[in-house]
Design a protein around this motif. Structure first.
Motif, PDB file in Angstrom:
ATOM      1  N   THR A 108       0.829  -1.210   0.000  1.00 45.69           N
ATOM      2  CA  THR A 108       0.000   0.000   0.000  1.00 45.69           C
ATOM      3  C   THR A 108       0.860   1.256   0.000  1.00 45.69           C
ATOM      4  O   THR A 108       0.613   2.207  -0.764  1.00 45.69           O
ATOM      5  N   VAL A 109       1.887   1.270   0.839  1.00 47.74           N
ATOM      6  CA  VAL A 109       2.770   2.435   0.941  1.00 47.74           C
ATOM      7  C   VAL A 109       3.563   2.627  -0.349  1.00 47.74           C
ATOM      8  O   VAL A 109       3.793   3.766  -0.786  1.00 47.74           O
ATOM      9  N   ALA A 110       3.961   1.537  -0.988  1.00 48.01           N
ATOM     10  CA  ALA A 110       4.697   1.635  -2.259  1.00 48.01           C
ATOM     11  C   ALA A 110       3.832   2.296  -3.329  1.00 48.01           C
ATOM     12  O   ALA A 110       4.305   3.172  -4.065  1.00 48.01           O
ATOM     13  N   THR A 111       2.581   1.898  -3.407  1.00 50.18           N
ATOM     14  CA  THR A 111       1.665   2.521  -4.368  1.00 50.18           C
ATOM     15  C   THR A 111       1.465   3.997  -4.048  1.00 50.18           C
ATOM     16  O   THR A 111       1.473   4.856  -4.946  1.00 50.18           O
ATOM     17  N   GLY A 112       1.303   4.299  -2.766  1.00 45.33           N
ATOM     18  CA  GLY A 112       1.129   5.692  -2.354  1.00 45.33           C
ATOM     19  C   GLY A 112       2.340   6.548  -2.686  1.00 45.33           C
ATOM     20  O   GLY A 112       2.196   7.688  -3.155  1.00 45.33           O
ATOM     21  N   TYR A 113       3.527   5.991  -2.486  1.00 48.18           N
ATOM     22  CA  TYR A 113       4.746   6.739  -2.814  1.00 48.18           C
ATOM     23  C   TYR A 113       4.829   7.023  -4.311  1.00 48.18           C
ATOM     24  O   TYR A 113       5.154   8.150  -4.723  1.00 48.18           O
ATOM     25  N   CYS A 114       4.548   6.006  -5.128  1.00 48.88           N
ATOM     26  CA  CYS A 114       4.654   6.196  -6.583  1.00 48.88           C
ATOM     27  C   CYS A 114       3.594   7.155  -7.108  1.00 48.88           C
ATOM     28  O   CYS A 114       3.818   7.855  -8.095  1.00 48.88           O
ATOM     29  N   ASN A 115       2.444   7.202  -6.440  1.00 51.73           N
ATOM     30  CA  ASN A 115       1.403   8.155  -6.838  1.00 51.73           C
ATOM     31  C   ASN A 115       1.742   9.572  -6.406  1.00 51.73           C
ATOM     32  O   ASN A 115       1.385  10.545  -7.083  1.00 51.73           O
ATOM     33  N   GLU A 116       2.440   9.691  -5.271  1.00 47.96           N
ATOM     34  CA  GLU A 116       2.792  11.017  -4.748  1.00 47.96           C
ATOM     35  C   GLU A 116       4.167  10.957  -4.091  1.00 47.96           C
ATOM     36  O   GLU A 116       4.297  10.866  -2.874  1.00 47.96           O
ATOM     37  N   PRO A 117       5.223  10.996  -4.917  1.00 48.05           N
ATOM     38  CA  PRO A 117       6.577  10.857  -4.381  1.00 48.05           C
ATOM     39  C   PRO A 117       7.076  12.131  -3.690  1.00 48.05           C
ATOM     40  O   PRO A 117       7.274  13.163  -4.333  1.00 48.05           O
ATOM     41  N   THR A 118       7.236  12.050  -2.394  1.00 48.61           N
ATOM     42  CA  THR A 118       7.761  13.151  -1.600  1.00 48.61           C
ATOM     43  C   THR A 118       8.807  12.580  -0.655  1.00 48.61           C
ATOM     44  O   THR A 118       8.865  11.359  -0.445  1.00 48.61           O
ATOM     45  N   PRO A 119       9.650  13.419  -0.067  1.00 49.74           N
ATOM     46  CA  PRO A 119      10.611  12.905   0.928  1.00 49.74           C
ATOM     47  C   PRO A 119       9.916  12.163   2.065  1.00 49.74           C
ATOM     48  O   PRO A 119      10.429  11.155   2.558  1.00 49.74           O
ATOM     49  N   GLU A 120       8.752  12.654   2.454  1.00 44.37           N
ATOM     50  CA  GLU A 120       8.028  12.022   3.551  1.00 44.37           C
ATOM     51  C   GLU A 120       7.500  10.643   3.139  1.00 44.37           C
ATOM     52  O   GLU A 120       7.600   9.670   3.905  1.00 44.37           O
ATOM     53  N   SER A 121       6.938  10.543   1.924  1.00 39.67           N
ATOM     54  CA  SER A 121       6.412   9.252   1.486  1.00 39.67           C
ATOM     55  C   SER A 121       7.553   8.264   1.208  1.00 39.67           C
ATOM     56  O   SER A 121       7.386   7.053   1.384  1.00 39.67           O
ATOM     57  N   ARG A 122       8.711   8.784   0.810  1.00 45.70           N
ATOM     58  CA  ARG A 122       9.885   7.919   0.630  1.00 45.70           C
ATOM     59  C   ARG A 122      10.333   7.362   1.977  1.00 45.70           C
ATOM     60  O   ARG A 122      10.664   6.165   2.100  1.00 45.70           O
ATOM     61  N   GLU A 123      10.325   8.185   2.997  1.00 43.17           N
ATOM     62  CA  GLU A 123      10.701   7.736   4.337  1.00 43.17           C
ATOM     63  C   GLU A 123       9.722   6.683   4.845  1.00 43.17           C
ATOM     64  O   GLU A 123      10.136   5.682   5.442  1.00 43.17           O
ATOM     65  N   ARG A 124       8.433   6.883   4.576  1.00 45.47           N
ATOM     66  CA  ARG A 124       7.435   5.888   4.987  1.00 45.47           C
ATOM     67  C   ARG A 124       7.650   4.565   4.250  1.00 45.47           C
ATOM     68  O   ARG A 124       7.488   3.489   4.829  1.00 45.47           O
ATOM     69  N   LEU A 125       8.017   4.661   2.988  1.00 46.41           N
ATOM     70  CA  LEU A 125       8.253   3.466   2.192  1.00 46.41           C
ATOM     71  C   LEU A 125       9.435   2.674   2.747  1.00 46.41           C
ATOM     72  O   LEU A 125       9.367   1.450   2.889  1.00 46.41           O
ATOM     73  N   GLN A 126      10.524   3.357   3.046  1.00 41.84           N
ATOM     74  CA  GLN A 126      11.692   2.674   3.581  1.00 41.84           C
ATOM     75  C   GLN A 126      11.392   2.052   4.946  1.00 41.84           C
ATOM     76  O   GLN A 126      11.845   0.938   5.247  1.00 41.84           O
TER      77      GLN A 126
END
Length: 344
Positions: free
Chosen positions: A53-71
């Motif tokens: 879910t987080v991977a899809t969210g990051y690719c839809n809206e790539p931000t430093p914050e969403s990248r941190e959540r993905l990692q």
């Protein structure tokens, strides 16, 4: 009643009582093991679904914050896998699921080679493509490569490039599906597991093999204590992200929480109370004295003063392995297979 007859009757009663106690301990141990492993698999399924879910969210809206959540989501799921990684029998054997979750060891850097090929083609990235591309691109190492590989992330093709995001989301979906299947199949496996006496030894051997791999492959070899004597962080199983030691710690904790209680039940039922306490104490020593788990193993291998932390950890794990794989195995009549640490 003749004295000899009384003696024979008393001996038979003792034997029957011993068998009853042993059978009860066996049933109790396997009941705990199944429940504990089920909980571990459910945690893996939950964390893998969150990663997708987080991977899809990051690719839809790539931000430093969403990248941190993905990692962070990758690490949560990776550690959940490490806690149940020791289970090497049952549903996890189906379709090479263990290898699909983690292709390791990877001495030829096949993950990077397969990833480069997959990222460099124009073929649409579908779930079927991931299923057919082999275990090197289907699990945690592939996602780790996309997230943390320095060369890839220093190029124009780094995430959130479209192709990379297509691969990322497809792989994480694959992992989520596999983890849910594994948890469901383990649930269905329960009657067979509880009714089959051989799974007592299979579970014990799984814990023993995990400790052998920890000692020899995940610690001794990178430390240069085996092979050519050279320290090499790049043969650890999460070197790109710097989370190898966190993975080691998670495996120890998984064994402590899931495997140890059943082992102690069997040892105590056999009168091996002192050995059970020594093993319990050694597990505690390993976890309590664990080195700085958030430090990449590269840092510890490159600094002699820091290297002593790894040496101490290795000694602790080695002592634990000896207690379980030699003393407990003998006490419980478990015969190890030849070179059981081959494979992962």
């Amino acid at each position: 009643m003749h004295p000899i007859t009384r003696l024979l009757c008393a001996s038979a009663l003792v034997t029957c009582s011993t068998v009853v106690v042993a059978n009860a301990a066996d049933t109790g141990a396997r009941t705990h093991w199944h429940q504990a492993i089920q909980s571990g698999y459910e945690s893996l399924a939950t964390d893998a679904a969150e990663l997708a879910t987080v991977a899809t969210g990051y690719c839809n809206e790539p931000t430093p914050e969403s990248r941190e959540r993905l990692q962070s989501a990758w690490l949560d799921a990776f550690l959940a896998w490490q806690r149940v990684r020791y289970v090497n029998f049952g549903p996890v054997e189906n379709s090479n699921l263990s290898w699909q979750f983690q292709f390791w060891p990877d001495p030829k850097n096949l993950v990077a080679r397969k990833a480069s090929y997959l990222l460099g083609t124009d073929e649409p990235v579908t779930d079927e493509v991931i299923e057919q591309s082999g275990v090197a691109v289907q699990g945690f190492p592939m996602v780790e490569y996309l997230l943390f590989d320095e060369q890839l992330n220093g190029s124009e093709n780094a995430l959130p490039a479209t192709r990379n995001c297509e691969v990322l989301t497809a792989v994480t979906r694959h992992m989520s599906s596999n983890s849910r299947t594994l948890a469901d199949n383990w649930t269905a496996f329960k009657p067979h597991y509880l009714e089959t006496a051989q799974y007592r030894d299979a579970t014990i051997k799984a814990g023993m093999t995990a400790l052998e791999i920890l000692e020899e492959r995940r610690l001794a070899q990178p430390m240069g204590l085996r092979g050519n004597g050279k320290r090499n962080p790049y043969i650890t199983d999460a070197w790109r992200s710097g989370n190898s030691l966190m993975g080691v710690e998670a495996t120890i904790v998984g064994l402590q929480q899931q495997f140890l209680p059943g082992l102690v039940t069997l040892l105590e039922a056999g009168g091996n109370l002192a050995l059970a306490e020594r093993i319990r104490h050694q597990f505690a020593s390993v976890t309590e004295n664990f080195p700085q788990a958030h430090v990449p193993v590269t840092n510890l291998l490159g600094d002699d003063s820091q290297f002593r932390l790894l040496q101490n950890l290795y000694v602790d794990v080695s002592q634990l392995t000896t207690l379980v794989n030699d003393e407990a195995a003998v006490a419980l009549g478990v015969v190890r297979g030849f070179n059981s640490s081959d494979g992962d």
